[in-house]
Design an enzyme around this catalytic site. Sequence first.
Site, PDB file in Angstrom:
ATOM      1  N   LYS A   1       1.384   4.872   9.428  1.00 34.86           N
ATOM      2  CA  LYS A   1       1.160   3.212   8.891  1.00 34.86           C
ATOM      3  C   LYS A   1       1.525   3.034   7.594  1.00 34.86           C
ATOM      4  O   LYS A   1       2.160   2.117   7.255  1.00 34.86           O
ATOM      5  CB  LYS A   1      -0.384   2.528   9.028  1.00 34.86           C
ATOM      6  CG  LYS A   1      -0.737   2.635  10.368  1.00 34.86           C
ATOM      7  CD  LYS A   1      -2.223   1.920  10.316  1.00 34.86           C
ATOM      8  CE  LYS A   1      -3.135   2.890   9.975  1.00 34.86           C
ATOM      9  NZ  LYS A   1      -4.720   2.034   9.862  1.00 34.86           N
ATOM     10  N   TYR A   2       1.579   4.049   6.589  1.00 31.70           N
ATOM     11  CA  TYR A   2       2.052   3.981   5.307  1.00 31.70           C
ATOM     12  C   TYR A   2       3.237   4.792   4.749  1.00 31.70           C
ATOM     13  O   TYR A   2       3.726   4.784   3.725  1.00 31.70           O
ATOM     14  CB  TYR A   2       0.815   4.157   4.432  1.00 31.70           C
ATOM     15  CG  TYR A   2      -0.391   3.505   4.796  1.00 31.70           C
ATOM     16  CD1 TYR A   2      -0.537   2.205   4.701  1.00 31.70           C
ATOM     17  CD2 TYR A   2      -1.390   4.349   5.612  1.00 31.70           C
ATOM     18  CE1 TYR A   2      -1.665   1.567   5.209  1.00 31.70           C
ATOM     19  CE2 TYR A   2      -2.704   3.852   5.973  1.00 31.70           C
ATOM     20  CZ  TYR A   2      -2.621   2.202   5.730  1.00 31.70           C
ATOM     21  OH  TYR A   2      -3.985   1.723   6.002  1.00 31.70           O
TER      22      TYR A   2
ATOM     23  N   LYS B   1       0.877  -1.269  -0.074  1.00 32.74           N
ATOM     24  CA  LYS B   1       0.062   0.101  -0.055  1.00 32.74           C
ATOM     25  C   LYS B   1       0.973   1.226   0.127  1.00 32.74           C
ATOM     26  O   LYS B   1       1.784   1.212   0.556  1.00 32.74           O
ATOM     27  CB  LYS B   1      -0.889  -0.031   1.361  1.00 32.74           C
ATOM     28  CG  LYS B   1      -1.905  -1.046   1.170  1.00 32.74           C
ATOM     29  CD  LYS B   1      -2.986  -1.057   0.375  1.00 32.74           C
ATOM     30  CE  LYS B   1      -3.908  -2.149   0.309  1.00 32.74           C
ATOM     31  NZ  LYS B   1      -4.982  -2.155   1.108  1.00 32.74           N
TER      32      LYS B   1
ATOM     33  N   ASP C   1      -2.084  -8.319  17.904  1.00 27.38           N
ATOM     34  CA  ASP C   1      -2.905  -7.818  16.853  1.00 27.38           C
ATOM     35  C   ASP C   1      -4.104  -8.792  16.485  1.00 27.38           C
ATOM     36  O   ASP C   1      -4.125  -9.871  16.221  1.00 27.38           O
ATOM     37  CB  ASP C   1      -2.217  -7.717  15.634  1.00 27.38           C
ATOM     38  CG  ASP C   1      -2.682  -6.597  14.731  1.00 27.38           C
ATOM     39  OD1 ASP C   1      -2.635  -5.493  14.724  1.00 27.38           O
ATOM     40  OD2 ASP C   1      -3.237  -7.240  13.470  1.00 27.38           O
ATOM     41  N   ASN C   2      -5.363  -8.253  16.689  1.00 24.13           N
ATOM     42  CA  ASN C   2      -6.580  -8.902  16.232  1.00 24.13           C
ATOM     43  C   ASN C   2      -6.687 -10.224  16.785  1.00 24.13           C
ATOM     44  O   ASN C   2      -7.115 -11.208  15.726  1.00 24.13           O
ATOM     45  CB  ASN C   2      -6.717  -8.961  14.776  1.00 24.13           C
ATOM     46  CG  ASN C   2      -7.134  -7.703  14.205  1.00 24.13           C
ATOM     47  OD1 ASN C   2      -8.047  -6.864  14.874  1.00 24.13           O
ATOM     48  ND2 ASN C   2      -6.737  -7.214  12.947  1.00 24.13           N
TER      49      ASN C   2
ATOM     50  N   GLN D   1      -0.122 -12.674  10.560  1.00 22.06           N
ATOM     51  CA  GLN D   1      -0.776 -12.759   9.134  1.00 22.06           C
ATOM     52  C   GLN D   1       0.412 -12.530   8.384  1.00 22.06           C
ATOM     53  O   GLN D   1       1.470 -12.183   8.960  1.00 22.06           O
ATOM     54  CB  GLN D   1      -1.778 -11.446   9.038  1.00 22.06           C
ATOM     55  CG  GLN D   1      -0.904 -10.057   9.602  1.00 22.06           C
ATOM     56  CD  GLN D   1      -2.127  -8.992   9.520  1.00 22.06           C
ATOM     57  OE1 GLN D   1      -3.350  -9.461   9.918  1.00 22.06           O
ATOM     58  NE2 GLN D   1      -1.614  -7.722   9.346  1.00 22.06           N
TER      59      GLN D   1
ATOM     60  N   GLU E   1      -5.311  -7.163  21.497  1.00 25.50           N
ATOM     61  CA  GLU E   1      -5.873  -5.653  20.786  1.00 25.50           C
ATOM     62  C   GLU E   1      -7.124  -6.205  19.713  1.00 25.50           C
ATOM     63  O   GLU E   1      -7.079  -6.431  18.531  1.00 25.50           O
ATOM     64  CB  GLU E   1      -4.669  -5.355  19.622  1.00 25.50           C
ATOM     65  CG  GLU E   1      -5.294  -3.880  19.005  1.00 25.50           C
ATOM     66  CD  GLU E   1      -5.515  -4.117  17.542  1.00 25.50           C
ATOM     67  OE1 GLU E   1      -5.719  -5.418  17.037  1.00 25.50           O
ATOM     68  OE2 GLU E   1      -5.693  -3.011  16.780  1.00 25.50           O
TER      69      GLU E   1
ATOM     70  N   ASP F   1      -2.907  -6.858   0.506  1.00 24.85           N
ATOM     71  CA  ASP F   1      -1.426  -7.177   0.816  1.00 24.85           C
ATOM     72  C   ASP F   1      -1.388  -8.025   1.848  1.00 24.85           C
ATOM     73  O   ASP F   1      -0.076  -8.150   2.581  1.00 24.85           O
ATOM     74  CB  ASP F   1      -0.604  -5.540   1.213  1.00 24.85           C
ATOM     75  CG  ASP F   1      -1.583  -4.909   2.203  1.00 24.85           C
ATOM     76  OD1 ASP F   1      -2.904  -5.271   2.260  1.00 24.85           O
ATOM     77  OD2 ASP F   1      -1.039  -3.993   2.602  1.00 24.85           O
TER      78      ASP F   1
END
Lengths: 659, 659
Positions: A524-525, A251, A382-383, A311, A411, A346
């Site tokens: 983040k990007y 991204k 995360d998640n 992930q 999270e 991604d």
Amino acid sequence: MKIEENNARIIIEGVTPQVDDGRFPAKAVVGDTVTVEADIYADGHDTLAARLLYRRQEQNKWTESPMKPLVNDRWRGSFTADKTGNYVFNITARVDRFQSWLSDFKKRVEAGQPDLEVYLQTAAGLIAEAGRRASGADGQKMAKWANMLKSEATTTQKIKLATGVEVGRLMDRYADRRRAVTFDRELVVAVDRAKAGFGAWYEMFPRSASATPGQHGTFRDCEDRLPYIAGMGFDVLYFPPIHPIGRTCRKGKNNSVNCDANDPGTPWAIGGKEGGHKAIHPRLGTLEDFRHLMDTAGKYGMEIALDIAFQCSPDHPYVKEHPEWFLWRPDGTVQYAENPPKKYQDIYPFNFGTERPKELWEELKSIVTYWAQQGVRIFRVDNPHTKPFPFWEWLISGVKREYPDVIFLSEAFTRPKVMYHLAKLGFTQSYTYFTWRNGKRDLTEYLTELTQTGLRDFFRPNFWTNTPDILHAYLQAGGRAAFMARLVLAATLTSSYGIYGPAYELMESTPREPGSEEYLNSEKYELKHWDIDRPDSLREFITRVNRIRRENPALQHNRNLWFNVTDNEQLLCYSKHTDDLSSLIMVVVNLDPHRTQSGVVNVPIEPWGFDTEKPYQLDDLLADTRYTWRGSWNYVELNPAVSPAHIFHIVNLAPAPPR
Amino acid sequence: MKIEENNARIIIEGVTPQVDDGRFPAKAVVGDTVTVEADIYADGHDTLAARLLYRRQEQNKWTESPMKPLVNDRWRGSFTADKTGNYVFNITARVDRFQSWLSDFKKRVEAGQPDLEVYLQTAAGLIAEAGRRASGADGQKMAKWANMLKSEATTTQKIKLATGVEVGRLMDRYADRRRAVTFDRELVVAVDRAKAGFGAWYEMFPRSASATPGQHGTFRDCEDRLPYIAGMGFDVLYFPPIHPIGRTCRKGKNNSVNCDANDPGTPWAIGGKEGGHKAIHPRLGTLEDFRHLMDTAGKYGMEIALDIAFQCSPDHPYVKEHPEWFLWRPDGTVQYAENPPKKYQDIYPFNFGTERPKELWEELKSIVTYWAQQGVRIFRVDNPHTKPFPFWEWLISGVKREYPDVIFLSEAFTRPKVMYHLAKLGFTQSYTYFTWRNGKRDLTEYLTELTQTGLRDFFRPNFWTNTPDILHAYLQAGGRAAFMARLVLAATLTSSYGIYGPAYELMESTPREPGSEEYLNSEKYELKHWDIDRPDSLREFITRVNRIRRENPALQHNRNLWFNVTDNEQLLCYSKHTDDLSSLIMVVVNLDPHRTQSGVVNVPIEPWGFDTEKPYQLDDLLADTRYTWRGSWNYVELNPAVSPAHIFHIVNLAPAPPR
């Protein structure tokens, strides 16, 4: 004479702390006094005696301590959790025949009942019987007492003996415990190290730590930033994933599907040709650099927390090595992450429905233990709610067997019951809905749920003012006062809190577009360069708030939170204190960042045991000003342009003399 | 493609009704809709399907019905309890793979996502797989659908098929249930006959039923009284013990320790030379007279309830025949009943600590079954809390095995947890604290506890306005209005209630001495002659209230109770309605028996679905007057000299048209 006490006559129920009937442990931290309560009662009118039994799980021998009746058949006992690890407790109760006799007998004596001899003979029988269970001197003493009660001594002498302290003491020691009832299950309290309960977290992107604008930050740069972060009083420094980032479908700025060659990609698209979850992004440095950073952080009193995001980017080595860990679509491509209709090409989620789950689970756990081997003891996960519940229970218990001091922060921004279940499964702390609770009623209801219900026994909230994903409208619109108010709320409502900086202290408040909670030009990007020395920074304010937290033990716990009534919907007032009131804090926050708000607040001086006529002193620890108040209702005015909050330390100027 | 669904991913918890984790059954009456709820959720975002399973305990085959999600992961289902006896239920839930796919797919279609073919292929796979579990025509149909989705048909055609009703129906029917999760315990609902839930009780001393003053009443006299009692609308006639009464230490008038030869003694001093608990006091009549009375009562729609008081006079045959069932004191005498310093020398309690409990338990149970054999099906149990808990569980379950329609009313005035535990052990109904709840806040809190918490699943309150032991100060001081108000409260707050008459309808209100709750010249110790035809009697008022109860199903249940706000602390307002609102009752009571009180009450017309602009009609069933109101807030004025209460039947004059 023989009184049979049928075991089932005594009921022990409503035991707390107890999570899902004991299926999961309750939580505590080292040094906590674990308070155990239960409803304990029997048919009839007998006097009961109850004891708390506790032990460390690895030991066999129980320690016993008496429980005391409160009101309405509720009993309470406690023990101190003095080491990390699991404690087991249980409760035992019995009919106390001698105390039952004594309680009735005292009423007879008080009422001047004439025929007391026959009751004293009953006591003689009870004492003789108990004496036969005693050995040596005690046994002889009790036999002598029983004989005295049967003798020609005066009734007055006998009453004095039978109702005396020493008889009561030995009758308790040699009570018949064979018919005691024990609660039907042993309950566990998992005791974590202190930081599980009290800590101030700072999240930053290490790649943005370079002193040179546009240059990719390194772990060395992060070391240079440590004095700044530790100086503000934070003790956990949390990094988003530090691993290689994928190139496929990377991204661009502001989550664009188009990226140019210089875009660094999101750190959560983990894995590239340089490696996966056990590798370090080459531009951040080496494993040695990372270890050096951890050591240096330790010298500043800080720990590094890593992000566990299970992930992969399409370029992660796992995709080729273990295609069976991913979900393949009918068209022969791997299923990427989706939240229909949104697509995250991604990111490849793992397919936990794989036919070979064991290898997948083992490999994922090995990622955690790999970083634990490097010295990391705090993981932000995360998640976790998108992975199977049983996986987490297995992973966390497995890791903690090897590394009992590991802390896992969940999270999971999802439905409440799912968040709470993850906490039951073993997560040490959890993200919360705090970010979206901005009004007085919302805050009061949410905090009451978190701190005054059974949730508090297993769900430890960690309040974040902001995250790289969440810039709330309140901060977008409220300016400096909003940032100050939310910091005070996060830092004083709960004992663990965090900020994502330097965005927070620099009051970054521009959303990607109106109505969005995403930051414009989100870190983040892209790489960011933050001017941490900007004169308007909240650095000093944050430093002060964190010092107040450290210096006042009342702020290091959650279940002592108490909301106080105010007559203004924009004024939130609450207090916290230690049991001995030596640390007594009252916070008043003006929730309106735009206007001065005033009103009266109700100070709960009666429950605190203050003399309602006498003055007490309030030191505003934020402003270094002192007030003297009297009575419950007092006036407060807060101008957000000056300070949106008071944090009062309260001293009773007229404490009752010790008895 | 294969998705593994690990069972532990689905959590079923917080199941209601559930008493002590299923250790005890919940209660219902014949005709009830039993509503079952549970928290059901899983990790991730899959769609779940849940079913309620239920069966009669003696059968093996489950009936299944779907549960529906409410909010916040709470699900609900229900079944009808159509017969007395035990029902068992459980819950099963599974990940619904097809609905999960469909839910995502619909979002994709709505968002106009272009690449839908690959998702349709996933559906084809799911349908083909489910089709292999189907047989015959269904299987062929599903195979055809799967092929169509893989064919060259247009995407529009495929979408229409895959999202259609028929595919959804068969995908549910042939879903893979092997991985469904079932709650870890089966739960029981004990279903009693209707009278367990709804009844009006009348207590009277048969010995006071004679038409001739001073003459000992008989069962024949009681028969003459039946039209009067049935005429008022009562359907249970409860007698204090009807057995021979002891002479030793018999109590005289007003509980005097001196009695003369004519004093009849208290009926609770059971047993004399004429017999014990299975005998009838000779002056009341014979067993045949008693049976005749029961038959006649039946013709009037009434049942006779007997008193089970497990205690003896010193003259009871048991004392000689079974000295081991009593507690012997060191002086060789039997321990009589005491509440130190009070003594009850005319009563010997059983010693349940006896070394031969089995014989005692069996004999006591045989008393109940003896009267059940004579046709008695309702027992009011005296002071059950002074006998062992396990004894009651054993006795009640044993009696109900033989006589499933027996009703036990627990007369335990003791600590709340003990009262509630007796209800768990099997008592059908329970006396309550109602008599001492006279203020608005006390009534509201107590009724909310009884009807809106888990208590309602096992504790059935029976509200008594008065008993031979309890003449509350409110009645002593409040005059006629107080008697009317308390009757309305008892009769409309709960579905089972009782009065002790004729003392109540004749408004007997003189205490033995100031501050006492005992009646002066209490019927417990002497024969009374009541002038039931006195013109000021509440007979007509009671008749009307009982008719209102019978004619309005809303008043025949408890969990539908809802308190409405009023602005006057003396005005209590509450409402009850059936699910379909056809029976909608609102009661307003002036709790002040001395002064007219007025104020506004908040009618919950919005939850009822009334149009807030349109009028609705209120018929005061006590006064035969009609009102038309509009909106939520309306004015009420109650003059206690006229009537201390309204009982409104409410009709929506502008119901929304059926859709």
